[in-house]
Design a protein around this motif. Structure first.
Motif, PDB file in Angstrom:
ATOM      1  N   LYS A 167      -6.229  -1.540   0.666  1.00 34.63           N
ATOM      2  CA  LYS A 167      -4.770  -1.354   0.699  1.00 34.63           C
ATOM      3  C   LYS A 167      -4.411   0.085   1.042  1.00 34.63           C
ATOM      4  CE  LYS A 167      -4.137  -5.408  -1.371  1.00 34.63           C
ATOM      5  NZ  LYS A 167      -3.558  -6.560  -0.815  1.00 34.63           N
ATOM      6  N   PRO A 168      -3.438   0.265   1.935  1.00 30.71           N
ATOM      7  CA  PRO A 168      -2.902   1.611   2.148  1.00 30.71           C
ATOM      8  C   PRO A 168      -1.966   1.971   0.991  1.00 30.71           C
ATOM      9  CG  PRO A 168      -1.784   0.046   3.574  1.00 30.71           C
ATOM     10  CD  PRO A 168      -2.864  -0.708   2.856  1.00 30.71           C
ATOM     11  N   ALA A 169      -1.678   3.232   0.837  1.00 34.34           N
ATOM     12  CA  ALA A 169      -0.744   3.680  -0.197  1.00 34.34           C
ATOM     13  C   ALA A 169       0.582   2.945  -0.026  1.00 34.34           C
ATOM     14  CB  ALA A 169      -0.532   5.186  -0.091  1.00 34.34           C
ATOM     15  N   GLY A 170       1.235   2.616  -1.148  1.00 40.45           N
ATOM     16  CA  GLY A 170       2.523   1.942  -1.074  1.00 40.45           C
ATOM     17  C   GLY A 170       2.780   1.052  -2.260  1.00 40.45           C
ATOM     18  N   ASP A 171       3.894   0.307  -2.197  1.00 35.86           N
ATOM     19  CA  ASP A 171       4.314  -0.624  -3.239  1.00 35.86           C
ATOM     20  C   ASP A 171       3.881  -2.033  -2.875  1.00 35.86           C
ATOM     21  OD1 ASP A 171       6.025   0.736  -5.275  1.00 35.86           O
ATOM     22  OD2 ASP A 171       7.112   1.367  -3.479  1.00 35.86           O
ATOM     23  N   TYR A 172       3.424  -2.784  -3.883  1.00 30.76           N
ATOM     24  CA  TYR A 172       2.993  -4.162  -3.684  1.00 30.76           C
ATOM     25  C   TYR A 172       3.572  -5.042  -4.786  1.00 30.76           C
ATOM     26  CZ  TYR A 172      -0.237  -2.069  -0.443  1.00 30.76           C
ATOM     27  OH  TYR A 172      -0.759  -1.371   0.607  1.00 30.76           O
TER      28      TYR A 172
END
Length: 107
Positions: free
Chosen positions: A68-73
């Protein structure tokens, strides 16, 4: 207070200790049929995995897994055939058990 926190963080980083690069929440909890997990990665992760475990740490199911790349999930999870009780979502990033959140399943 903010200045003290910034100084504390500087000292922690100087000791070679890094902050956890992830946050994990669940809503709603308690839940009857479904809940949603939200996690935020502050940096890219080669491997992310979210397991639902029971009170003694036995894995019930893996609900998310992968690079996963950095960010919101946001991960919706529906589990109607799960017995009522307290469970935990355990998020592991790059092989390090980093955070857990308690969830309560109602009948």
């Amino acid at each position: 207070i903010i200045l003290k926190a910034q100084l504390f963080l500087m000292h922690v980083f100087n000791l070679g200790v890094t902050a956890l690069p992830v946050a994990l929440t669940a809503f709603p909890t308690p839940f009857k049929g479904s809940t949603t997990f939200h996690y935020k990665l502050a940096q890219d992760a080669a491997s992310v995995r979210i397991d639902i475990v029971d009170g003694v740490g036995r894995r019930i199911v893996t609900i998310d897994e992968g690079s996963k790349p950095a960010g919101d999930y946001y991960i919706p999870w529906t589990r109607v055939n799960l017995a009522a009780g307290t469970y935990y979502a355990r998020l592991t990033a790059d092989g390090n058990k980093s955070v857990s959140v308690g969830i309560v399943k109602l009948n």
